[in-house]
Design a protein around this motif. Structure first.
Motif, mmCIF file in Angstrom:
data_model
loop_
_atom_site.group_PDB
_atom_site.id
_atom_site.type_symbol
_atom_site.label_atom_id
_atom_site.label_comp_id
_atom_site.label_asym_id
_atom_site.label_seq_id
_atom_site.Cartn_x
_atom_site.Cartn_y
_atom_site.Cartn_z
ATOM 1 N N TYR A 1 46.967 81.511 54.536
ATOM 2 C CA TYR A 1 47.619 81.858 53.446
ATOM 3 C C TYR A 1 48.934 82.518 53.901
ATOM 4 O O TYR A 1 49.037 83.227 54.791
ATOM 5 C CB TYR A 1 46.838 82.579 52.377
ATOM 6 N N GLY A 2 50.083 82.178 53.106
ATOM 7 C CA GLY A 2 51.406 82.914 53.224
ATOM 8 C C GLY A 2 52.146 82.450 54.589
ATOM 9 O O GLY A 2 53.077 83.046 55.006
ATOM 10 N N HIS B 1 54.377 79.227 55.934
ATOM 11 C CA HIS B 1 54.808 77.816 55.731
ATOM 12 C C HIS B 1 55.502 77.208 56.793
ATOM 13 O O HIS B 1 56.564 76.525 56.775
ATOM 14 C CB HIS B 1 55.829 78.177 54.681
ATOM 15 N N PRO C 1 57.141 74.475 49.549
ATOM 16 C CA PRO C 1 57.195 75.631 48.336
ATOM 17 C C PRO C 1 57.900 75.168 47.225
ATOM 18 O O PRO C 1 57.748 75.792 46.113
ATOM 19 C CB PRO C 1 57.504 76.701 49.302
ATOM 20 N N HIS D 1 55.009 75.490 39.066
ATOM 21 C CA HIS D 1 54.788 76.705 38.316
ATOM 22 C C HIS D 1 55.803 76.691 37.242
ATOM 23 O O HIS D 1 55.360 77.312 36.076
ATOM 24 C CB HIS D 1 55.171 77.809 39.434
ATOM 25 N N GLN E 1 50.751 80.589 38.168
ATOM 26 C CA GLN E 1 51.313 80.492 39.693
ATOM 27 C C GLN E 1 50.515 79.435 40.524
ATOM 28 O O GLN E 1 49.274 79.192 40.517
ATOM 29 C CB GLN E 1 51.071 81.985 40.240
ATOM 30 N N ASN F 1 53.826 87.100 42.682
ATOM 31 C CA ASN F 1 54.511 86.209 43.367
ATOM 32 C C ASN F 1 53.467 85.822 44.875
ATOM 33 O O ASN F 1 52.664 86.662 44.925
ATOM 34 C CB ASN F 1 55.890 86.676 44.153
ATOM 35 N N GLU F 2 53.755 85.014 45.739
ATOM 36 C CA GLU F 2 52.916 84.914 46.728
ATOM 37 C C GLU F 2 53.117 85.902 47.846
ATOM 38 O O GLU F 2 51.693 86.163 48.229
ATOM 39 C CB GLU F 2 53.351 83.705 47.454
ATOM 40 N N TYR G 1 50.480 78.178 44.455
ATOM 41 C CA TYR G 1 51.032 78.522 45.772
ATOM 42 C C TYR G 1 50.361 77.534 46.845
ATOM 43 O O TYR G 1 49.258 76.826 46.347
ATOM 44 C CB TYR G 1 50.747 80.090 46.059
ATOM 45 N N SER G 2 50.346 77.653 48.063
ATOM 46 C CA SER G 2 49.722 76.787 48.886
ATOM 47 C C SER G 2 49.274 77.429 49.992
ATOM 48 O O SER G 2 49.640 78.722 50.324
ATOM 49 C CB SER G 2 50.804 75.728 49.612
ATOM 50 N N CYS H 1 45.547 78.361 44.486
ATOM 51 C CA CYS H 1 46.297 78.065 45.798
ATOM 52 C C CYS H 1 45.773 76.625 46.290
ATOM 53 O O CYS H 1 44.564 76.345 46.272
ATOM 54 C CB CYS H 1 45.743 79.150 46.895
#
Length: 225
Positions: A78-79, A81, A48, A55, A61, A198-199, A63-64, A38
């Motif tokens: 996290y999670g 955007h 994303p 990825h 993987q 997945n995220e 993610y941000s 992340c």
């Protein structure tokens, strides 16, 4: 097979203090055999779509998250955007918004300012001994889901204090390198109990506490970067 993620990293594109590009970061994570990373740049949100491209090109993987600077310390989110910077000064509103969007909040290196980087003990610096139970009463812990216990830039004293605090608070602590250079990537990780594909699954396990943190290696850099 366990899935190890470094969920606290910084790239030069989003964090002026970092010395590695996001491409170098991803490459380093691949070499370390991580399942994913992340990117948690300071007060900066990644697109994303750009991360999905990384990825696809790397096979791991990507993610941000974002490391928000707040009046009560730095918080990893996290999670989410959507922009959150305008909520940094109001933790109640920030927490509500992150909850509404299904995200998760983690206190980054919660006791860094208490231990600092001095080679002298607190007593030698004329400071009172640290009371972990007292530190756990800080308001920040009432707003977040959990705290970071293993941080690649933290001393062992700081890590042990965070672990003790996690026990007192009844929370599982996360792990991340806080890497600002490729040498540090993967030094501390979060290991998930179930597969992460997945995220949404990553965030769900963070929210449920389906993970544990560990320190994989000593950081090989200068000044903990």
């Amino acid at each position: 097979m366990s899935m190890e993620f470094d969920i606290h990293t910084h790239s030069s594109q989003g964090s002026a203090c970092s010395r590695m590009t996001v491409e170098d970061l991803v490459q380093a994570a691949c070499k370390k055999g991580l399942s994913g990373i992340c990117i948690t740049d300071h007060d900066y949100c990644w697109d994303p779509g750009n991360l999905a491209k990384l990825h696809n090109e790397s096979g791991i993987q990507v993610y941000s998250g974002v490391e928000l600077s707040t009046p009560v310390g730095e918080i990893l989110v996290y999670g989410v955007h959507q922009p959150l910077l305008h909520l940094r000064e109001d933790l109640s509103k920030l927490t509500l918004r992150v909850e509404e969007l299904g995200g998760v909040m983690v206190v980054a290196h919660p006791f860094r300012m208490d231990f600092g980087v001095s080679t002298l003990s607190r007593e030698e610096r004329g400071l009172e001994p640290i009371d972990i139970e007292e530190l756990c009463r800080r308001s920040v812990f009432s707003f977040v889901n959990t705290l970071e216990t293993f941080n690649g830039r933290s001393s062992w004293k700081e890590i042990l204090a965070a672990q003790k605090a996690a026990g007192i608070l009844g929370k599982k602590g996360t792990g991340g390198s806080d890497a600002h250079s490729t040498l540090s990537v993967g030094s501390c990780v979060t290991v998930f109990d179930y597969p992460v594909l997945n995220e949404a699954q990553l965030v769900s396990q963070l929210r449920k506490g389906s993970f544990y943190a560990k320190k994989k290696e000593e950081t090989q850099n200068v000044l903990g970067m």
